[in-house]
Design a protein around this motif. Structure first.
Motif, PDB file in Angstrom:
ATOM      1  N   THR A 113       0.837  -1.204   0.000  1.00 60.28           N
ATOM      2  CA  THR A 113       0.000   0.000   0.000  1.00 60.28           C
ATOM      3  C   THR A 113       0.870   1.251   0.000  1.00 60.28           C
ATOM      4  O   THR A 113       0.644   2.194  -0.760  1.00 60.28           O
ATOM      5  CB  THR A 113      -0.945  -0.005   1.220  1.00 60.28           C
ATOM      6  OG1 THR A 113      -1.812  -1.140   1.105  1.00 60.28           O
ATOM      7  CG2 THR A 113      -1.758   1.262   1.308  1.00 60.28           C
ATOM      8  N   ILE A 114       1.888   1.263   0.849  1.00 60.78           N
ATOM      9  CA  ILE A 114       2.775   2.426   0.933  1.00 60.78           C
ATOM     10  C   ILE A 114       3.636   2.548  -0.326  1.00 60.78           C
ATOM     11  O   ILE A 114       3.883   3.651  -0.812  1.00 60.78           O
ATOM     12  CB  ILE A 114       3.610   2.371   2.220  1.00 60.78           C
ATOM     13  CG1 ILE A 114       2.672   2.660   3.403  1.00 60.78           C
ATOM     14  CG2 ILE A 114       4.782   3.337   2.180  1.00 60.78           C
ATOM     15  CD1 ILE A 114       3.260   2.523   4.765  1.00 60.78           C
ATOM     16  N   SER A 115       4.035   1.434  -0.892  1.00 66.29           N
ATOM     17  CA  SER A 115       4.776   1.469  -2.162  1.00 66.29           C
ATOM     18  C   SER A 115       3.921   2.102  -3.254  1.00 66.29           C
ATOM     19  O   SER A 115       4.420   2.896  -4.064  1.00 66.29           O
ATOM     20  CB  SER A 115       5.191   0.048  -2.556  1.00 66.29           C
ATOM     21  OG  SER A 115       5.899   0.055  -3.759  1.00 66.29           O
ATOM     22  N   ASN A 116       2.623   1.798  -3.269  1.00 60.42           N
ATOM     23  CA  ASN A 116       1.707   2.393  -4.237  1.00 60.42           C
ATOM     24  C   ASN A 116       1.581   3.901  -4.019  1.00 60.42           C
ATOM     25  O   ASN A 116       1.506   4.663  -4.977  1.00 60.42           O
ATOM     26  CB  ASN A 116       0.339   1.729  -4.182  1.00 60.42           C
ATOM     27  CG  ASN A 116       0.373   0.294  -4.686  1.00 60.42           C
ATOM     28  OD1 ASN A 116       1.293  -0.120  -5.390  1.00 60.42           O
ATOM     29  ND2 ASN A 116      -0.622  -0.487  -4.302  1.00 60.42           N
ATOM     30  N   VAL A 117       1.562   4.328  -2.754  1.00 59.98           N
ATOM     31  CA  VAL A 117       1.536   5.761  -2.446  1.00 59.98           C
ATOM     32  C   VAL A 117       2.780   6.431  -3.025  1.00 59.98           C
ATOM     33  O   VAL A 117       2.704   7.474  -3.673  1.00 59.98           O
ATOM     34  CB  VAL A 117       1.445   6.007  -0.915  1.00 59.98           C
ATOM     35  CG1 VAL A 117       1.775   7.450  -0.556  1.00 59.98           C
ATOM     36  CG2 VAL A 117       0.070   5.626  -0.386  1.00 59.98           C
ATOM     37  N   CYS A 118       3.930   5.815  -2.798  1.00 63.19           N
ATOM     38  CA  CYS A 118       5.198   6.371  -3.284  1.00 63.19           C
ATOM     39  C   CYS A 118       5.212   6.463  -4.806  1.00 63.19           C
ATOM     40  O   CYS A 118       5.638   7.472  -5.377  1.00 63.19           O
ATOM     41  CB  CYS A 118       6.373   5.534  -2.795  1.00 63.19           C
ATOM     42  SG  CYS A 118       6.603   5.590  -1.013  1.00 63.19           S
ATOM     43  N   THR A 119       4.748   5.417  -5.464  1.00 62.24           N
ATOM     44  CA  THR A 119       4.688   5.420  -6.924  1.00 62.24           C
ATOM     45  C   THR A 119       3.763   6.533  -7.408  1.00 62.24           C
ATOM     46  O   THR A 119       4.092   7.258  -8.352  1.00 62.24           O
ATOM     47  CB  THR A 119       4.209   4.046  -7.440  1.00 62.24           C
ATOM     48  OG1 THR A 119       5.134   3.046  -6.990  1.00 62.24           O
ATOM     49  CG2 THR A 119       4.127   4.019  -8.954  1.00 62.24           C
ATOM     50  N   GLY A 120       2.608   6.694  -6.750  1.00 58.07           N
ATOM     51  CA  GLY A 120       1.665   7.745  -7.109  1.00 58.07           C
ATOM     52  C   GLY A 120       2.240   9.140  -6.939  1.00 58.07           C
ATOM     53  O   GLY A 120       1.848  10.073  -7.641  1.00 58.07           O
ATOM     54  N   LEU A 121       3.175   9.287  -6.009  1.00 58.06           N
ATOM     55  CA  LEU A 121       3.834  10.582  -5.773  1.00 58.06           C
ATOM     56  C   LEU A 121       5.133  10.717  -6.570  1.00 58.06           C
ATOM     57  O   LEU A 121       5.895  11.657  -6.365  1.00 58.06           O
ATOM     58  CB  LEU A 121       4.118  10.761  -4.277  1.00 58.06           C
ATOM     59  CG  LEU A 121       2.888  10.945  -3.389  1.00 58.06           C
ATOM     60  CD1 LEU A 121       3.276  10.900  -1.918  1.00 58.06           C
ATOM     61  CD2 LEU A 121       2.178  12.252  -3.727  1.00 58.06           C
ATOM     62  N   GLU A 122       5.387   9.753  -7.449  1.00 55.44           N
ATOM     63  CA  GLU A 122       6.572   9.725  -8.304  1.00 55.44           C
ATOM     64  C   GLU A 122       7.869   9.701  -7.494  1.00 55.44           C
ATOM     65  O   GLU A 122       8.868  10.320  -7.872  1.00 55.44           O
ATOM     66  CB  GLU A 122       6.545  10.883  -9.303  1.00 55.44           C
ATOM     67  CG  GLU A 122       5.363  10.811 -10.238  1.00 55.44           C
ATOM     68  CD  GLU A 122       5.283  11.960 -11.223  1.00 55.44           C
ATOM     69  OE1 GLU A 122       6.061  12.928 -11.103  1.00 55.44           O
ATOM     70  OE2 GLU A 122       4.433  11.877 -12.114  1.00 55.44           O
ATOM     71  N   LEU A 123       7.839   8.966  -6.394  1.00 53.68           N
ATOM     72  CA  LEU A 123       9.043   8.758  -5.587  1.00 53.68           C
ATOM     73  C   LEU A 123       9.687   7.453  -6.029  1.00 53.68           C
ATOM     74  O   LEU A 123       8.989   6.479  -6.341  1.00 53.68           O
ATOM     75  CB  LEU A 123       8.696   8.687  -4.098  1.00 53.68           C
ATOM     76  CG  LEU A 123       8.062   9.939  -3.499  1.00 53.68           C
ATOM     77  CD1 LEU A 123       7.616   9.665  -2.061  1.00 53.68           C
ATOM     78  CD2 LEU A 123       9.039  11.095  -3.528  1.00 53.68           C
TER      79      LEU A 123
END
Length: 189
Positions: A113-123
């Motif tokens: 879930t947190i990895s998806n957040v990071c991907t969504g924020l282009e991190l």
């Protein structure tokens, strides 16, 4: 000036910190590593974020809070420590860490879930398979080949309840190095 670095992590309990502290001198004598993790810095990394602007940190806070609220099928869960392991060469490892056991399904779901957040924020995120662990030492300095012969966590009662994920800021010039910026609750509590 460089931007502060951040990561998201599951904190360990005071009980785990106490077990580590009680065994630290014996571990340091047994294993010759240059850096030993401060008791208050023990954690299980969920996602390393690197250097972030204040604006990006605020975005991470907001998106992580929302993602954790939507993750209502994961309730607080239990983890425990097991054997000592290493990353890097067998003869001269970079990292000495403790294996994590318990409800790894819940931990992996939170990490994804947190990895998806990071991907969504282009991190940028680590693309390697997630391997939950608790780092305790870095940079082997021994003269002989490394081998694990002491593992004080394997038979100790180390189970603790995980009910939050924390956003941590890294300050390498002080000890402890990690400061909790925000706590995100797991489940409906």
């Amino acid at each position: 000036m460089t931007e502060p670095h951040y990561f998201l992590a599951v904190p360990v309990s005071k009980m785990i910190q106490n077990i580590y502290q009680r065994n630290q001198s014996e571990l340091m004598e047994a294993y010759s590593f240059k850096q030993w993790v401060h008791t208050e810095d023990l954690h299980i990394t969920v996602a390393f974020l690197g250097g972030l602007s204040k604006e990006k940190v605020n975005q991470v806070r907001e998106k992580t809070r929302l993602a954790m609220q939507k993750l209502n099928k994961v309730a607080p869960f239990s983890l425990n420590l097991s054997e000592l392991k290493t990353f890097g060469s067998e003869q001269s490892p970079r990292i000495l860490w403790v294996e994590i056991e318990g409800d790894l399904g819940a931990l992996h779901e939170i990490q994804q879930t947190i990895s998806n957040v990071c991907t969504g924020l282009e991190l940028k995120t680590d693309k390697r398979l997630y391997r939950p662990h608790m780092t305790i030492a870095k940079k082997w300095m021994g003269d002989s080949r490394f081998s694990v012969y002491l593992s004080p966590f394997k038979n100790a009662k180390t189970e603790w309840r995980v009910d939050e994920v924390c956003l941590m800021e890294i300050n390498p010039r002080v000890n402890p190095k990690y400061k909790i910026i925000e706590r995100f609750q797991i489940g409906d509590e």
